[in-house]
Design a protein around this motif. Structure first.
Motif, PDB file in Angstrom:
ATOM      1  N   PHE A  45      -0.338 -12.802 -11.486  1.00 29.44           N
ATOM      2  CA  PHE A  45      -1.378 -11.788 -11.285  1.00 29.44           C
ATOM      3  C   PHE A  45      -0.929 -10.802 -10.216  1.00 29.44           C
ATOM      4  O   PHE A  45      -0.381 -11.196  -9.188  1.00 29.44           O
ATOM      5  CB  PHE A  45      -2.682 -12.451 -10.834  1.00 29.44           C
ATOM      6  N   SER A  46      -1.191  -9.526 -10.456  1.00 28.87           N
ATOM      7  CA  SER A  46      -0.837  -8.495  -9.490  1.00 28.87           C
ATOM      8  C   SER A  46      -1.797  -7.323  -9.662  1.00 28.87           C
ATOM      9  O   SER A  46      -2.421  -7.161 -10.712  1.00 28.87           O
ATOM     10  CB  SER A  46       0.603  -8.032  -9.736  1.00 28.87           C
ATOM     11  N   GLN A  47      -1.899  -6.512  -8.614  1.00 37.59           N
ATOM     12  CA  GLN A  47      -2.714  -5.302  -8.717  1.00 37.59           C
ATOM     13  C   GLN A  47      -2.254  -4.284  -7.701  1.00 37.59           C
ATOM     14  O   GLN A  47      -1.588  -4.609  -6.718  1.00 37.59           O
ATOM     15  CB  GLN A  47      -4.192  -5.619  -8.535  1.00 37.59           C
ATOM     16  N   GLY A  48      -2.622  -3.046  -7.967  1.00 39.77           N
ATOM     17  CA  GLY A  48      -2.279  -1.964  -7.060  1.00 39.77           C
ATOM     18  C   GLY A  48      -2.834  -0.660  -7.577  1.00 39.77           C
ATOM     19  O   GLY A  48      -3.389  -0.577  -8.670  1.00 39.77           O
ATOM     20  N   THR A  49      -2.659   0.366  -6.771  1.00 41.20           N
ATOM     21  CA  THR A  49      -3.120   1.709  -7.117  1.00 41.20           C
ATOM     22  C   THR A  49      -2.086   2.384  -8.011  1.00 41.20           C
ATOM     23  O   THR A  49      -0.890   2.390  -7.694  1.00 41.20           O
ATOM     24  CB  THR A  49      -3.314   2.538  -5.828  1.00 41.20           C
ATOM     25  N   VAL A  50      -2.537   2.937  -9.121  1.00 39.14           N
ATOM     26  CA  VAL A  50      -1.627   3.606 -10.052  1.00 39.14           C
ATOM     27  C   VAL A  50      -1.037   4.845  -9.388  1.00 39.14           C
ATOM     28  O   VAL A  50      -1.770   5.689  -8.848  1.00 39.14           O
ATOM     29  CB  VAL A  50      -2.358   3.984 -11.362  1.00 39.14           C
ATOM     30  N   VAL A  51       0.294   4.922  -9.423  1.00 37.28           N
ATOM     31  CA  VAL A  51       1.015   6.045  -8.823  1.00 37.28           C
ATOM     32  C   VAL A  51       1.748   6.821  -9.911  1.00 37.28           C
ATOM     33  O   VAL A  51       1.974   6.313 -11.010  1.00 37.28           O
ATOM     34  CB  VAL A  51       2.030   5.557  -7.756  1.00 37.28           C
ATOM     35  N   LYS A  52       2.107   8.053  -9.597  1.00 39.76           N
ATOM     36  CA  LYS A  52       2.896   8.857 -10.531  1.00 39.76           C
ATOM     37  C   LYS A  52       4.259   8.209 -10.669  1.00 39.76           C
ATOM     38  O   LYS A  52       4.887   7.821  -9.692  1.00 39.76           O
ATOM     39  CB  LYS A  52       3.052  10.285 -10.022  1.00 39.76           C
ATOM     40  N   GLY A  53       4.702   8.089 -11.914  1.00 36.36           N
ATOM     41  CA  GLY A  53       6.022   7.531 -12.171  1.00 36.36           C
ATOM     42  C   GLY A  53       7.025   8.648 -12.342  1.00 36.36           C
ATOM     43  O   GLY A  53       6.985   9.659 -11.638  1.00 36.36           O
TER      44      GLY A  53
END
Length: 146
Positions: free
Chosen positions: A7-15
């Motif tokens: 399980f992991s999570q984070g703020t979506v960033v520009k790739g």
């Protein structure tokens, strides 16, 4: 090989801006600090699992973890493709992922078409795996509810 689920999570960033534009396969990228927290036993490659955006519905997903040899990236990335059509991008949103299994190692491709074909195969293989009863239970995991 890794033990799952992870399980992991984070703020979506520009790739790198290639998923939607060049490939027609939008991805949500997790930030470098999340990538750097991956356990050492999770090898680079393509994985399948579940994902949600801002505690919304949980969708099937496939995820590339690694260097994307076709593009010769210098930064390791975690790029999730949620198997759902979204009206808008969701940069800045919280992305939760539950990685359940490994599909294939990452590799270089001789053409963009070869890469796209492999990704579409990954999506179909991921869908099939996620339809298995043993993987269905994770769609309703408490991780997605909190």
């Amino acid at each position: 090989m890794a033990s799952f689920p992870y399980f992991s999570q984070g703020t979506v960033v520009k790739g790198f801006g290639r998923g939607s534009k060049e490939l027609g396969i939008p991805t949500a990228n997790l930030p470098e600090e999340v990538v750097n927290q991956l356990p050492s036993h999770i090898d680079t490659g393509v994985y399948y699992g579940w994902a949600s955006v801002n505690n919304g519905p949980v969708y099937k997903m496939v995820m590339s973890i690694g260097w994307n040899p076709y593009y010769k990236n210098t930064v390791k990335s975690m790029e999730a493709h949620l198997i759902h059509v979204f009206d808008d991008d969701f940069y800045g949103s919280n992305l939760k992922v539950c990685i359940l299994g490994y599909l294939r190692p990452e590799r270089g491709f001789s053409s963009l078409e070869e890469l796209k074909t492999a990704i579409f195969n990954d999506i179909e293989n991921g869908k099939t795996k996620l339809d298995e009863e043993s993987n269905q239970k994770y769609k309703d995991h408490e991780f997605f509810l909190s």
